[in-house]
Design a protein around this motif. Structure first.
Motif, PDB file in Angstrom:
ATOM      1  N   SER A 124       0.828  -1.203   0.000  1.00 48.00           N
ATOM      2  CA  SER A 124       0.000   0.000   0.000  1.00 48.00           C
ATOM      3  C   SER A 124       0.869   1.263   0.000  1.00 48.00           C
ATOM      4  CB  SER A 124      -0.942   0.017   1.204  1.00 48.00           C
ATOM      5  OG  SER A 124      -0.240   0.239   2.410  1.00 48.00           O
ATOM      6  N   ARG A 125       2.141   1.114   0.348  1.00 46.27           N
ATOM      7  CA  ARG A 125       3.053   2.262   0.328  1.00 46.27           C
ATOM      8  C   ARG A 125       3.315   2.759  -1.085  1.00 46.27           C
ATOM      9  NH1 ARG A 125       6.477  -0.468   5.237  1.00 46.27           N
ATOM     10  NH2 ARG A 125       5.292   0.536   6.902  1.00 46.27           N
ATOM     11  N   LEU A 126       2.952   1.966  -2.094  1.00 42.98           N
ATOM     12  CA  LEU A 126       3.070   2.435  -3.470  1.00 42.98           C
ATOM     13  C   LEU A 126       2.195   3.663  -3.723  1.00 42.98           C
ATOM     14  CD1 LEU A 126       3.128  -0.898  -5.492  1.00 42.98           C
ATOM     15  CD2 LEU A 126       5.048   0.628  -5.029  1.00 42.98           C
ATOM     16  N   ASP A 127       1.141   3.833  -2.938  1.00 38.99           N
ATOM     17  CA  ASP A 127       0.314   5.030  -3.107  1.00 38.99           C
ATOM     18  C   ASP A 127       1.130   6.296  -2.856  1.00 38.99           C
ATOM     19  OD1 ASP A 127      -1.836   3.396  -3.648  1.00 38.99           O
ATOM     20  OD2 ASP A 127      -2.712   3.557  -1.637  1.00 38.99           O
ATOM     21  N   GLU A 128       2.023   6.248  -1.881  1.00 39.93           N
ATOM     22  CA  GLU A 128       2.888   7.392  -1.632  1.00 39.93           C
ATOM     23  C   GLU A 128       3.953   7.504  -2.711  1.00 39.93           C
ATOM     24  OE1 GLU A 128       5.257   9.718   1.869  1.00 39.93           O
ATOM     25  OE2 GLU A 128       4.229   7.838   2.335  1.00 39.93           O
ATOM     26  N   VAL A 129       4.530   6.379  -3.101  1.00 37.31           N
ATOM     27  CA  VAL A 129       5.553   6.403  -4.148  1.00 37.31           C
ATOM     28  C   VAL A 129       4.978   6.969  -5.445  1.00 37.31           C
ATOM     29  CG1 VAL A 129       7.155   4.983  -5.498  1.00 37.31           C
ATOM     30  CG2 VAL A 129       6.776   4.474  -3.075  1.00 37.31           C
ATOM     31  N   ALA A 130       3.711   6.685  -5.725  1.00 37.56           N
ATOM     32  CA  ALA A 130       3.082   7.192  -6.948  1.00 37.56           C
ATOM     33  C   ALA A 130       3.148   8.713  -7.025  1.00 37.56           C
ATOM     34  CB  ALA A 130       1.633   6.716  -7.025  1.00 37.56           C
ATOM     35  N   ARG A 131       3.077   9.375  -5.884  1.00 43.53           N
ATOM     36  CA  ARG A 131       3.127  10.839  -5.885  1.00 43.53           C
ATOM     37  C   ARG A 131       4.503  11.361  -6.286  1.00 43.53           C
ATOM     38  NH1 ARG A 131      -0.438   9.912  -1.426  1.00 43.53           N
ATOM     39  NH2 ARG A 131       1.206  10.040   0.160  1.00 43.53           N
ATOM     40  N   TRP A 132       5.523  10.538  -6.098  1.00 41.90           N
ATOM     41  CA  TRP A 132       6.865  10.965  -6.488  1.00 41.90           C
ATOM     42  C   TRP A 132       6.995  11.079  -8.002  1.00 41.90           C
ATOM     43  CZ3 TRP A 132      10.138   6.900  -3.271  1.00 41.90           C
ATOM     44  CH2 TRP A 132       9.813   7.040  -1.917  1.00 41.90           C
ATOM     45  N   THR A 133       6.184  10.336  -8.741  1.00 41.19           N
ATOM     46  CA  THR A 133       6.334  10.289 -10.203  1.00 41.19           C
ATOM     47  C   THR A 133       6.007  11.613 -10.864  1.00 41.19           C
ATOM     48  OG1 THR A 133       4.066   9.500 -10.603  1.00 41.19           O
ATOM     49  CG2 THR A 133       5.760   7.832 -10.185  1.00 41.19           C
ATOM     50  N   THR A 134       5.311  12.502 -10.182  1.00 36.52           N
ATOM     51  CA  THR A 134       4.961  13.795 -10.766  1.00 36.52           C
ATOM     52  C   THR A 134       5.756  14.937 -10.140  1.00 36.52           C
ATOM     53  OG1 THR A 134       3.106  14.034  -9.205  1.00 36.52           O
ATOM     54  CG2 THR A 134       2.634  13.029 -11.343  1.00 36.52           C
ATOM     55  N   SER A 135       6.769  14.608  -9.365  1.00 38.31           N
ATOM     56  CA  SER A 135       7.585  15.628  -8.723  1.00 38.31           C
ATOM     57  C   SER A 135       8.360  16.442  -9.758  1.00 38.31           C
ATOM     58  CB  SER A 135       8.582  14.968  -7.751  1.00 38.31           C
ATOM     59  OG  SER A 135       9.519  15.914  -7.272  1.00 38.31           O
ATOM     60  N   GLY A 136       8.596  17.688  -9.444  1.00 36.03           N
ATOM     61  CA  GLY A 136       9.453  18.510 -10.281  1.00 36.03           C
ATOM     62  C   GLY A 136      10.924  18.233 -10.060  1.00 36.03           C
ATOM     63  N   GLN A 137      11.242  17.401  -9.092  1.00 39.70           N
ATOM     64  CA  GLN A 137      12.624  17.071  -8.764  1.00 39.70           C
ATOM     65  C   GLN A 137      12.979  15.730  -9.408  1.00 39.70           C
ATOM     66  OE1 GLN A 137      14.846  15.157  -7.017  1.00 39.70           O
ATOM     67  NE2 GLN A 137      16.003  16.403  -5.570  1.00 39.70           N
ATOM     68  N   MET A 138      13.982  15.750 -10.302  1.00 38.99           N
ATOM     69  CA  MET A 138      14.304  14.554 -11.070  1.00 38.99           C
ATOM     70  C   MET A 138      14.651  13.366 -10.191  1.00 38.99           C
ATOM     71  SD  MET A 138      17.094  12.547 -12.165  1.00 38.99           S
ATOM     72  CE  MET A 138      18.582  13.548 -12.192  1.00 38.99           C
TER      73      MET A 138
END
Length: 225
Positions: A124-138
């Protein structure tokens, strides 16, 4: 073991001239002690085995906050553990707190190694990781693929792991127009590892998206197919 004492233990293993070479190699503007990986591994293993989880969290936080290369590597290693029973949310929260500060591959990869275990312990922690995919930080975007690499490694994944595998492949497809070399390399890395255990999914991804991939990334992804 206090962070200051741990830092002194690291300094005791510094090798003459190595700090300057490490600074040139890693190219991140921070302090380097000149300590080799073997010494860091041995020290972190001792701290991991001798300290309670609460003490390890305190030590890891203190080492990370120094912004010294070897201290940050050691901080990640102190929290790299296959099983924490019960799986401990503060460890995951600490690792996630480090992600926005990633600015170089070595520290990022060691922190993600600690995160591997926590992701696989609770998908379920993938839900948080998913938010990283749209970060402005490479480096944050890249971390979403690096921290999920264990999902590539099962020959016969269960239903939940297979669904998670497909989810990350969706993220990878969304990265294909990203111009950053490190992002394209991470996509290739994920697919290359997947191809060792799940040829149909890896091949399907390349069939659908290979034309959009950078040539070096496509070649790396198909290395074992």
């Amino acid at each position: 073991m206090t962070p200051d004492a741990a830092l002194e233990a690291l300094r005791a293993h510094a090798e003459p001239g190595k700090a300057e070479a490490m600074a040139r190699y890693h190219k991140a503007a921070r302090s380097y002690l000149g300590v080799g990986n073997t010494a860091i591994n041995d020290l972190a293993a001792d701290w991991r085995h001798s300290l309670s989880l609460d003490d390890r969290l305190t030590l890891a936080a203190g080492l990370w906050d120094t912004d010294i290369h070897e201290a940050r590597i050691a901080a990640a290693k102190v929290l790299t553990q296959a099983r924490i029973r019960p799986d401990d949310t503060p460890v995951w929260r600490m690792i996630c707190g480090w992600v926005p500060e990633f600015d170089a591959w070595a520290i990022a990869d060691h922190a993600c190694l600690a995160g591997h275990r926590r992701v696989m312990a609770d998908l379920s922690r993938l839900d948080e990781v998913a938010r990283w995919t749209t970060s402005g930080q490479m480096w944050t975007r890249r971390a979403a693929l690096v921290i999920t690499l264990p999902l590539t490694r099962a020959n016969h994944p269960g239903v939940a792991e297979a669904a998670a595998r497909d989810r990350v492949l969706g993220w990878a497809a969304g990265y294909l127009d990203d111009p950053q070399w490190f992002i394209q390399k991470a996509v290739a890395w994920w697919l290359r590892d997947l191809s060792k255990h799940d040829v149909p999914r890896a091949q399907a991804f390349l069939d659908a998206h290979g034309a959009r991939m950078k040539p070096f990334a496509r070649a790396e992804a198909a290395k074992h197919l």
